[in-house]
Design a protein around this motif. Sequence first.
Motif, PDB file in Angstrom:
ATOM      1  N   ASN A  28     -18.322 -21.581 -49.263  1.00  8.96           N
ATOM      2  CA  ASN A  28     -19.517 -22.277 -49.069  1.00  8.96           C
ATOM      3  C   ASN A  28     -20.558 -21.416 -49.614  1.00  8.96           C
ATOM      4  OD1 ASN A  28     -22.148 -22.829 -47.186  1.00  8.96           O
ATOM      5  ND2 ASN A  28     -21.333 -24.815 -47.887  1.00  8.96           N
ATOM      6  N   LEU A  29     -21.703 -22.069 -50.296  1.00  9.15           N
ATOM      7  CA  LEU A  29     -22.822 -21.063 -50.754  1.00  9.15           C
ATOM      8  C   LEU A  29     -23.500 -20.321 -49.770  1.00  9.15           C
ATOM      9  CD1 LEU A  29     -24.703 -20.284 -52.973  1.00  9.15           C
ATOM     10  CD2 LEU A  29     -26.105 -22.389 -52.623  1.00  9.15           C
ATOM     11  N   ALA A  30     -23.731 -20.969 -48.604  1.00  8.10           N
ATOM     12  CA  ALA A  30     -24.584 -20.302 -47.444  1.00  8.10           C
ATOM     13  C   ALA A  30     -23.746 -19.538 -46.776  1.00  8.10           C
ATOM     14  CB  ALA A  30     -24.966 -21.450 -46.461  1.00  8.10           C
ATOM     15  N   ALA A  31     -22.471 -19.651 -46.725  1.00  9.01           N
ATOM     16  CA  ALA A  31     -21.115 -18.632 -46.166  1.00  9.01           C
ATOM     17  C   ALA A  31     -21.392 -17.356 -46.748  1.00  9.01           C
ATOM     18  CB  ALA A  31     -20.068 -19.236 -45.884  1.00  9.01           C
ATOM     19  N   ALA A  32     -21.396 -17.681 -48.239  1.00 10.28           N
ATOM     20  CA  ALA A  32     -21.155 -16.127 -49.059  1.00 10.28           C
ATOM     21  C   ALA A  32     -22.642 -15.448 -48.993  1.00 10.28           C
ATOM     22  CB  ALA A  32     -21.035 -16.654 -50.601  1.00 10.28           C
ATOM     23  N   VAL A  33     -23.815 -16.345 -48.920  1.00  8.54           N
ATOM     24  CA  VAL A  33     -25.071 -15.557 -48.721  1.00  8.54           C
ATOM     25  C   VAL A  33     -25.094 -14.751 -47.218  1.00  8.54           C
ATOM     26  CG1 VAL A  33     -27.474 -15.893 -48.248  1.00  8.54           C
ATOM     27  CG2 VAL A  33     -26.471 -17.170 -50.124  1.00  8.54           C
ATOM     28  N   GLN A  34     -24.411 -15.743 -46.317  1.00  5.68           N
ATOM     29  CA  GLN A  34     -24.478 -14.939 -44.973  1.00  5.68           C
ATOM     30  C   GLN A  34     -23.548 -13.809 -44.922  1.00  5.68           C
ATOM     31  OE1 GLN A  34     -25.680 -16.801 -41.742  1.00  5.68           O
ATOM     32  NE2 GLN A  34     -26.311 -14.678 -41.772  1.00  5.68           N
ATOM     33  N   VAL A  35     -22.476 -13.582 -45.642  1.00  6.58           N
ATOM     34  CA  VAL A  35     -21.651 -12.504 -45.573  1.00  6.58           C
ATOM     35  C   VAL A  35     -22.230 -11.504 -46.133  1.00  6.58           C
ATOM     36  CG1 VAL A  35     -19.615 -11.304 -46.571  1.00  6.58           C
ATOM     37  CG2 VAL A  35     -19.429 -13.733 -45.289  1.00  6.58           C
ATOM     38  N   LEU A  36     -22.941 -11.494 -47.257  1.00 10.93           N
ATOM     39  CA  LEU A  36     -23.464 -10.247 -48.063  1.00 10.93           C
ATOM     40  C   LEU A  36     -24.738 -10.147 -47.334  1.00 10.93           C
ATOM     41  CD1 LEU A  36     -23.138 -11.358 -51.644  1.00 10.93           C
ATOM     42  CD2 LEU A  36     -21.669  -9.932 -50.434  1.00 10.93           C
ATOM     43  N   THR A  37     -25.662 -10.752 -46.861  1.00 11.72           N
ATOM     44  CA  THR A  37     -26.764 -10.514 -46.122  1.00 11.72           C
ATOM     45  C   THR A  37     -26.553  -9.636 -44.775  1.00 11.72           C
ATOM     46  OG1 THR A  37     -27.121 -12.840 -45.349  1.00 11.72           O
ATOM     47  CG2 THR A  37     -28.158 -12.292 -47.376  1.00 11.72           C
ATOM     48  N   TYR A  38     -25.534 -10.173 -44.052  1.00 11.21           N
ATOM     49  CA  TYR A  38     -25.259  -9.552 -42.835  1.00 11.21           C
ATOM     50  C   TYR A  38     -24.836  -7.944 -43.238  1.00 11.21           C
ATOM     51  CZ  TYR A  38     -22.083  -7.437 -39.414  1.00 11.21           C
ATOM     52  OH  TYR A  38     -21.542  -6.569 -38.689  1.00 11.21           O
ATOM     53  N   GLU A  39     -24.148  -7.748 -44.156  1.00 10.96           N
ATOM     54  CA  GLU A  39     -23.729  -6.463 -44.640  1.00 10.96           C
ATOM     55  C   GLU A  39     -25.034  -5.570 -45.076  1.00 10.96           C
ATOM     56  OE1 GLU A  39     -21.385  -3.387 -44.442  1.00 10.96           O
ATOM     57  OE2 GLU A  39     -20.487  -5.133 -44.021  1.00 10.96           O
ATOM     58  N   ILE A  40     -25.742  -6.145 -45.603  1.00 12.34           N
ATOM     59  CA  ILE A  40     -27.170  -5.399 -45.955  1.00 12.34           C
ATOM     60  C   ILE A  40     -27.987  -5.215 -44.665  1.00 12.34           C
ATOM     61  CG2 ILE A  40     -29.432  -5.733 -47.321  1.00 12.34           C
ATOM     62  CD1 ILE A  40     -27.831  -7.390 -49.310  1.00 12.34           C
ATOM     63  N   TYR A  41     -28.058  -6.166 -43.842  1.00 11.19           N
ATOM     64  CA  TYR A  41     -28.808  -6.009 -42.549  1.00 11.19           C
ATOM     65  C   TYR A  41     -28.070  -4.929 -41.775  1.00 11.19           C
ATOM     66  CZ  TYR A  41     -31.266  -7.109 -38.095  1.00 11.19           C
ATOM     67  OH  TYR A  41     -31.946  -6.722 -37.148  1.00 11.19           O
ATOM     68  N   ARG A  42     -26.930  -4.840 -41.639  1.00 14.94           N
ATOM     69  CA  ARG A  42     -26.089  -4.110 -40.796  1.00 14.94           C
ATOM     70  C   ARG A  42     -26.375  -2.374 -41.210  1.00 14.94           C
ATOM     71  NH1 ARG A  42     -21.862  -1.008 -40.431  1.00 14.94           N
ATOM     72  NH2 ARG A  42     -21.112  -1.684 -42.417  1.00 14.94           N
ATOM     73  N   GLN A  43     -26.263  -2.346 -42.961  1.00 12.41           N
ATOM     74  CA  GLN A  43     -26.463  -0.953 -43.370  1.00 12.41           C
ATOM     75  C   GLN A  43     -27.933  -0.568 -43.343  1.00 12.41           C
ATOM     76  OE1 GLN A  43     -24.239  -0.106 -46.732  1.00 12.41           O
ATOM     77  NE2 GLN A  43     -22.753  -1.539 -46.472  1.00 12.41           N
ATOM     78  N   ALA A  44     -29.053  -1.618 -43.320  1.00  8.93           N
ATOM     79  CA  ALA A  44     -30.330  -0.966 -43.301  1.00  8.93           C
ATOM     80  C   ALA A  44     -30.692  -0.455 -42.339  1.00  8.93           C
ATOM     81  CB  ALA A  44     -31.047  -2.503 -43.810  1.00  8.93           C
ATOM     82  N   GLY A  45     -30.166  -0.465 -41.025  1.00 12.55           N
ATOM     83  CA  GLY A  45     -30.501   0.202 -39.801  1.00 12.55           C
ATOM     84  C   GLY A  45     -30.119   1.602 -39.780  1.00 12.55           C
ATOM     85  N   THR A  46     -29.340   2.118 -40.763  1.00  8.04           N
ATOM     86  CA  THR A  46     -28.754   3.360 -40.714  1.00  8.04           C
ATOM     87  C   THR A  46     -29.259   4.120 -42.002  1.00  8.04           C
ATOM     88  OG1 THR A  46     -26.897   2.787 -41.975  1.00  8.04           O
ATOM     89  CG2 THR A  46     -26.709   2.573 -39.579  1.00  8.04           C
ATOM     90  N   LEU A  47     -30.288   3.705 -42.931  1.00  6.42           N
ATOM     91  CA  LEU A  47     -30.765   4.283 -43.973  1.00  6.42           C
ATOM     92  C   LEU A  47     -31.140   5.677 -43.778  1.00  6.42           C
ATOM     93  CD1 LEU A  47     -32.567   1.317 -46.018  1.00  6.42           C
ATOM     94  CD2 LEU A  47     -30.240   2.523 -46.456  1.00  6.42           C
ATOM     95  N   PRO A  48     -30.956   6.645 -44.561  1.00  6.13           N
ATOM     96  CA  PRO A  48     -31.566   7.961 -44.633  1.00  6.13           C
ATOM     97  C   PRO A  48     -33.065   7.867 -45.202  1.00  6.13           C
ATOM     98  CG  PRO A  48     -30.117   7.775 -46.369  1.00  6.13           C
ATOM     99  CD  PRO A  48     -29.980   6.594 -45.576  1.00  6.13           C
ATOM    100  N   PRO A  49     -33.978   8.792 -45.215  1.00  6.02           N
ATOM    101  CA  PRO A  49     -35.184   8.646 -46.007  1.00  6.02           C
ATOM    102  C   PRO A  49     -34.944   8.551 -47.594  1.00  6.02           C
ATOM    103  CG  PRO A  49     -35.409  10.261 -44.218  1.00  6.02           C
ATOM    104  CD  PRO A  49     -33.912   9.834 -44.256  1.00  6.02           C
ATOM    105  N   ALA A  50     -35.832   7.762 -48.253  1.00  6.98           N
ATOM    106  CA  ALA A  50     -35.475   7.599 -49.463  1.00  6.98           C
ATOM    107  C   ALA A  50     -35.922   8.669 -50.423  1.00  6.98           C
ATOM    108  CB  ALA A  50     -36.173   6.340 -50.042  1.00  6.98           C
ATOM    109  N   ALA A  51     -35.105   9.173 -51.371  1.00  6.04           N
ATOM    110  CA  ALA A  51     -35.447  10.549 -52.250  1.00  6.04           C
ATOM    111  C   ALA A  51     -36.288   9.964 -53.136  1.00  6.04           C
ATOM    112  CB  ALA A  51     -34.125  10.869 -52.982  1.00  6.04           C
TER     113      ALA A  51
END
Length: 247
Positions: A146-169
């Motif tokens: 489902n469209l919303a399910a696909a968006v949810q999967v990808l945005t969850y992974e983005i949100y999860r990884q965003a909390g561990t970002l190092p300073p941008a070069a």
Amino acid sequence: MTVLSHIRIVLVGTTHPGNIGAVARAMRNMALSRLYLVQPKYFPHEDATARAAGADQVLADAVLCDNLPAALADCTLVIGASARPRSIELPPLEPHACAGQVLAHAASGEVALVFGPEHSGLSNTQLDLCQQRVCIPSNPEFPSLNLAAAVQVLTYEIYRQAGTLPPAAELSSPPATRDEVERLFAHLEQTLSDLNFLLPDNPQRSMRRLRALVNRAAPDHNEIQILRGILAATGQAIAAADAKSAP
């Protein structure tokens, strides 16, 4: 997580307004707010509002676009969500790797995740505007999400990884926008046509392969300018040779 403000979700040709609302809710769950809609069949619509379940601001701020290039013009990375087989494959990504690339580019430019119509997905022409493709692993006997399910999967992974970002070069040159890359492709096609390099009955066959090559290389702004300079010099040489051979 200000990096998330550089990420847009682009829905192309959505046919059911309820799916737009469900996507808005999925985005709001993951702290994303920028929704772009390319020729939705119905919007605004009460079904979208109902399915948004409180994510009304995402819908209110949604950007309506007449075509996909308009939605992507200032993006430095475009990833299409598709399981569509292609004769010339875009580099395939799984959600984890996709999120990493999205966040890396969003630190210094605009990024788009593109989703096609519910029943057909993105066309090859639409995927040509994407540098990469993401595919969510699923049951091969029932792979369509489902469209919303696909968006949810990808945005969850983005949100999860965003909390561990190092300073941008700091980058020596800004990434090229999608608009700059498209101008390069137009310039390249014209130059190759002037050189009689392209097959007259099927010029897009070679151009699609060249698109894949350039998309893999991910040139920055300065590199695009160098390539355009080479093409301009080639065009001048062609014109000079034509003038010299003219009677």
